[in-house]
Design a protein around this motif. Sequence first.
Motif, PDB file in Angstrom:
ATOM      1  N   ASN A   1      41.221  59.321  45.341  1.00 20.89           N
ATOM      2  CA  ASN A   1      41.369  59.294  46.801  1.00 20.89           C
ATOM      3  C   ASN A   1      42.372  60.345  47.269  1.00 20.89           C
ATOM      4  O   ASN A   1      42.108  61.113  48.202  1.00 20.89           O
ATOM      5  N   HIS A   2      43.530  60.407  46.604  1.00 19.77           N
ATOM      6  CA  HIS A   2      44.538  61.402  46.988  1.00 19.77           C
ATOM      7  C   HIS A   2      44.060  62.823  46.673  1.00 19.77           C
ATOM      8  O   HIS A   2      44.364  63.770  47.422  1.00 19.77           O
ATOM      9  N   PHE A   3      43.329  62.970  45.579  1.00 18.54           N
ATOM     10  CA  PHE A   3      42.800  64.281  45.192  1.00 18.54           C
ATOM     11  C   PHE A   3      41.850  64.812  46.272  1.00 18.54           C
ATOM     12  O   PHE A   3      41.929  65.983  46.659  1.00 18.54           O
ATOM     13  N   MET A   4      40.978  63.946  46.773  1.00 18.71           N
ATOM     14  CA  MET A   4      40.055  64.338  47.843  1.00 18.71           C
ATOM     15  C   MET A   4      40.812  64.760  49.102  1.00 18.71           C
ATOM     16  O   MET A   4      40.490  65.763  49.732  1.00 18.71           O
ATOM     17  N   GLU A   5      41.826  63.983  49.452  1.00 18.00           N
ATOM     18  CA  GLU A   5      42.591  64.305  50.666  1.00 18.00           C
ATOM     19  C   GLU A   5      43.281  65.658  50.533  1.00 18.00           C
ATOM     20  O   GLU A   5      43.268  66.468  51.467  1.00 18.00           O
ATOM     21  N   LEU A   6      43.841  65.932  49.358  1.00 20.23           N
ATOM     22  CA  LEU A   6      44.562  67.191  49.179  1.00 20.23           C
ATOM     23  C   LEU A   6      43.611  68.380  49.123  1.00 20.23           C
ATOM     24  O   LEU A   6      43.934  69.466  49.618  1.00 20.23           O
ATOM     25  N   LEU A   7      42.434  68.198  48.522  1.00 17.49           N
ATOM     26  CA  LEU A   7      41.429  69.263  48.557  1.00 17.49           C
ATOM     27  C   LEU A   7      41.078  69.624  49.990  1.00 17.49           C
ATOM     28  O   LEU A   7      40.969  70.804  50.344  1.00 17.49           O
TER      29      LEU A   7
ATOM     30  N   ILE B   1      51.401  78.058  52.077  1.00 21.48           N
ATOM     31  CA  ILE B   1      52.080  77.111  52.955  1.00 21.48           C
ATOM     32  C   ILE B   1      51.092  76.019  53.321  1.00 21.48           C
ATOM     33  O   ILE B   1      49.962  76.299  53.725  1.00 21.48           O
ATOM     34  N   ILE B   2      51.503  74.766  53.147  1.00 19.35           N
ATOM     35  CA  ILE B   2      50.630  73.639  53.438  1.00 19.35           C
ATOM     36  C   ILE B   2      51.167  72.845  54.622  1.00 19.35           C
ATOM     37  O   ILE B   2      52.338  72.982  55.001  1.00 19.35           O
ATOM     38  N   CYS B   3      50.313  72.022  55.198  1.00 19.39           N
ATOM     39  CA  CYS B   3      50.732  71.238  56.359  1.00 19.39           C
ATOM     40  C   CYS B   3      51.576  70.045  55.918  1.00 19.39           C
ATOM     41  O   CYS B   3      51.591  69.658  54.749  1.00 19.39           O
TER      42      CYS B   3
ATOM     43  N   LYS C   1      53.149  60.298  44.413  1.00 18.93           N
ATOM     44  CA  LYS C   1      54.258  60.094  43.479  1.00 18.93           C
ATOM     45  C   LYS C   1      54.778  58.663  43.539  1.00 18.93           C
ATOM     46  O   LYS C   1      55.049  58.038  42.500  1.00 18.93           O
ATOM     47  N   ILE C   2      54.884  58.129  44.754  1.00 18.77           N
ATOM     48  CA  ILE C   2      55.350  56.751  44.917  1.00 18.77           C
ATOM     49  C   ILE C   2      54.394  55.778  44.223  1.00 18.77           C
ATOM     50  O   ILE C   2      54.815  54.881  43.474  1.00 18.77           O
ATOM     51  N   GLN C   3      53.096  55.960  44.457  1.00 19.74           N
ATOM     52  CA  GLN C   3      52.116  55.062  43.859  1.00 19.74           C
ATOM     53  C   GLN C   3      52.043  55.226  42.340  1.00 19.74           C
ATOM     54  O   GLN C   3      51.810  54.257  41.619  1.00 19.74           O
ATOM     55  N   LYS C   4      52.263  56.430  41.846  1.00 15.75           N
ATOM     56  CA  LYS C   4      52.265  56.641  40.395  1.00 15.75           C
ATOM     57  C   LYS C   4      53.461  55.942  39.757  1.00 15.75           C
ATOM     58  O   LYS C   4      53.360  55.404  38.649  1.00 15.75           O
ATOM     59  N   ASN C   5      54.582  55.939  40.453  1.00 16.48           N
ATOM     60  CA  ASN C   5      55.755  55.222  39.943  1.00 16.48           C
ATOM     61  C   ASN C   5      55.477  53.726  39.871  1.00 16.48           C
ATOM     62  O   ASN C   5      55.844  53.056  38.897  1.00 16.48           O
ATOM     63  N   ILE C   6      54.798  53.204  40.897  1.00 13.69           N
ATOM     64  CA  ILE C   6      54.456  51.782  40.922  1.00 13.69           C
ATOM     65  C   ILE C   6      53.540  51.425  39.748  1.00 13.69           C
ATOM     66  O   ILE C   6      53.686  50.377  39.114  1.00 13.69           O
ATOM     67  N   HIS C   7      52.594  52.323  39.456  1.00 10.39           N
ATOM     68  CA  HIS C   7      51.632  52.082  38.369  1.00 10.39           C
ATOM     69  C   HIS C   7      52.145  52.557  37.005  1.00 10.39           C
ATOM     70  O   HIS C   7      51.414  52.508  36.013  1.00 10.39           O
ATOM     71  N   HIS C   8      53.383  53.048  36.960  1.00  6.97           N
ATOM     72  CA  HIS C   8      54.002  53.531  35.714  1.00  6.97           C
ATOM     73  C   HIS C   8      53.186  54.662  35.092  1.00  6.97           C
ATOM     74  O   HIS C   8      52.936  54.703  33.877  1.00  6.97           O
ATOM     75  N   LEU C   9      52.776  55.609  35.937  1.00  6.97           N
ATOM     76  CA  LEU C   9      52.030  56.769  35.476  1.00  6.97           C
ATOM     77  C   LEU C   9      52.947  57.979  35.385  1.00  6.97           C
ATOM     78  O   LEU C   9      54.052  57.991  35.928  1.00  6.97           O
ATOM     79  N   ASP C  10      52.466  59.025  34.711  1.00  6.81           N
ATOM     80  CA  ASP C  10      53.234  60.260  34.538  1.00  6.81           C
ATOM     81  C   ASP C  10      53.599  60.862  35.895  1.00  6.81           C
ATOM     82  O   ASP C  10      52.778  60.919  36.813  1.00  6.81           O
ATOM     83  N   THR C  11      54.834  61.313  36.031  1.00  7.29           N
ATOM     84  CA  THR C  11      55.268  61.885  37.313  1.00  7.29           C
ATOM     85  C   THR C  11      55.664  63.355  37.177  1.00  7.29           C
ATOM     86  O   THR C  11      56.442  63.871  37.975  1.00  7.29           O
ATOM     87  N   GLU C  12      55.130  64.045  36.175  1.00  7.37           N
ATOM     88  CA  GLU C  12      55.338  65.497  36.100  1.00  7.37           C
ATOM     89  C   GLU C  12      54.224  66.210  36.860  1.00  7.37           C
ATOM     90  O   GLU C  12      54.486  67.033  37.746  1.00  7.37           O
TER      91      GLU C  12
ATOM     92  N   TYR D   1      51.821  67.562  52.375  1.00  8.00           N
ATOM     93  CA  TYR D   1      53.074  67.281  51.659  1.00  8.00           C
ATOM     94  C   TYR D   1      53.291  65.778  51.527  1.00  8.00           C
ATOM     95  O   TYR D   1      53.672  65.278  50.462  1.00  8.00           O
ATOM     96  N   ARG D   2      53.017  65.044  52.607  1.00  7.96           N
ATOM     97  CA  ARG D   2      53.171  63.590  52.568  1.00  7.96           C
ATOM     98  C   ARG D   2      52.183  62.947  51.597  1.00  7.96           C
ATOM     99  O   ARG D   2      52.507  61.956  50.934  1.00  7.96           O
ATOM    100  N   CYS D   3      50.992  63.504  51.517  1.00  9.12           N
ATOM    101  CA  CYS D   3      49.997  62.999  50.564  1.00  9.12           C
ATOM    102  C   CYS D   3      50.525  63.100  49.144  1.00  9.12           C
ATOM    103  O   CYS D   3      50.383  62.167  48.343  1.00  9.12           O
ATOM    104  N   ILE D   4      51.176  64.210  48.825  1.00 15.46           N
ATOM    105  CA  ILE D   4      51.719  64.411  47.484  1.00 15.46           C
ATOM    106  C   ILE D   4      52.865  63.437  47.215  1.00 15.46           C
ATOM    107  O   ILE D   4      52.963  62.848  46.128  1.00 15.46           O
ATOM    108  N   GLN D   5      53.720  63.230  48.215  1.00 16.50           N
ATOM    109  CA  GLN D   5      54.840  62.304  48.038  1.00 16.50           C
ATOM    110  C   GLN D   5      54.357  60.866  47.887  1.00 16.50           C
ATOM    111  O   GLN D   5      54.898  60.095  47.078  1.00 16.50           O
TER     112      GLN D   5
END
Length: 385
Positions: A205-211, A255-257, A268-279, A261-265
């Motif tokens: 879902n996030h990948f689609m939004e960022l594309l 330069i992105i909108c 990261k928050i959701q990956k932390n919740i799911h204990h996924l890689d954050t690199e 940027y918020r989509c990426i942040q």
Amino acid sequence: MTYQHPTGKARLYKQAGSAKWYMDYYDQYGKRRQVSTRTTDFDKAKQMLDEQMLVLKLVRENRIDLAPRSFVTVEKAVNETIKHLEQRQARGLKENKRSLLKIIELFGPLDINKLKRKELYEIYNREMSETMVRNYNRAFKLLFNHCIDLGYIEVKPELPEPRISEKNKRTPATQEQIKLLRQRFIEKSATSKNLLGRSNFMLLNHFMELLLLTGARYGELRYLRFDDVHPQKIGETNAFVMNIRKSKTSTRQIIICQKAYRCIQLTKIQKNIHHLDTEYVFSREPGFFPDFTSILKEDRNRYKEWYNTNCVFDFTLYMLRHTFITDKIREGRNLFLLAQHCGTSVQMIEDYYADAIANKDVNYIFSDDQFSKQLQNQSLMTDLF
């Protein structure tokens, strides 16, 4: 009935019960040979014997070599070329390897010395896109250069003139299609039966939004790091910068909108919740990236009726890049800056998005002074994206 050759070391004769002529001679190793000429015509048989004796004379004088030789197949030559490229860690290895393997499919058992212009028509007589032609040209160049280095061939065969297919118009996705699919993947990220499925659909879902928000290529975002995105002051403007380090063309900074940027942040928050890689933004664990195309295809194949009913059966992730470019053209954005942002050329945009350009007055013509200024003044990008 017999005929003695003038050299005295060979003759023609007929065997009992046969009308055909036979040759009787000693080969280059001194071994006696008795071979049928397969003809009843004396003159033809005599010519064959004369030619055989001439060949043997040249062999004895070391002017020709009749020793049997093993030939190198196209498959072997290609595999050695791939190995050579891997050892050198050559740029574009993945794409070159893909094209070289296609050459094996077509010509694998053939002697590399017999892979000539005539045989290459099997590929070049097909209608191909300009990209496919470039890929094949590059693959054959790598193959033939390596074969010359190894002594397998003496000269590179000339490549035939290709048949370029008509450029396909790039199809953007509709906002309704994007909305339906994203809603579906958000729901599946909460309701899938296993953690892996929930993680995959959340990231998709996030990948689609960022594309859609950046117009970047699939591969450029798949390997994006969180450290590649950061706020930056450009002139008097607060901007968000993305460094694209892995690209099929050239690395670049765009330069992105703020929404991107918020989509990426949020990712990261959701990956932390799911204990996924954050690199990496879209890795589940270090070094492991979901295959989003396969995830989409698998879901579509399992739920064909839903995809058909909602008119998204032919949807591909790459359509989101087309949507971004088409939307920016319709907004009247500058084609030069749009091409710079997307890592492509104005020519490509003009070729593939002609319909969108024809329906909008797009300012993309620069004088030399304006061209230099546009290159130097990155802050103009904030007004575009």
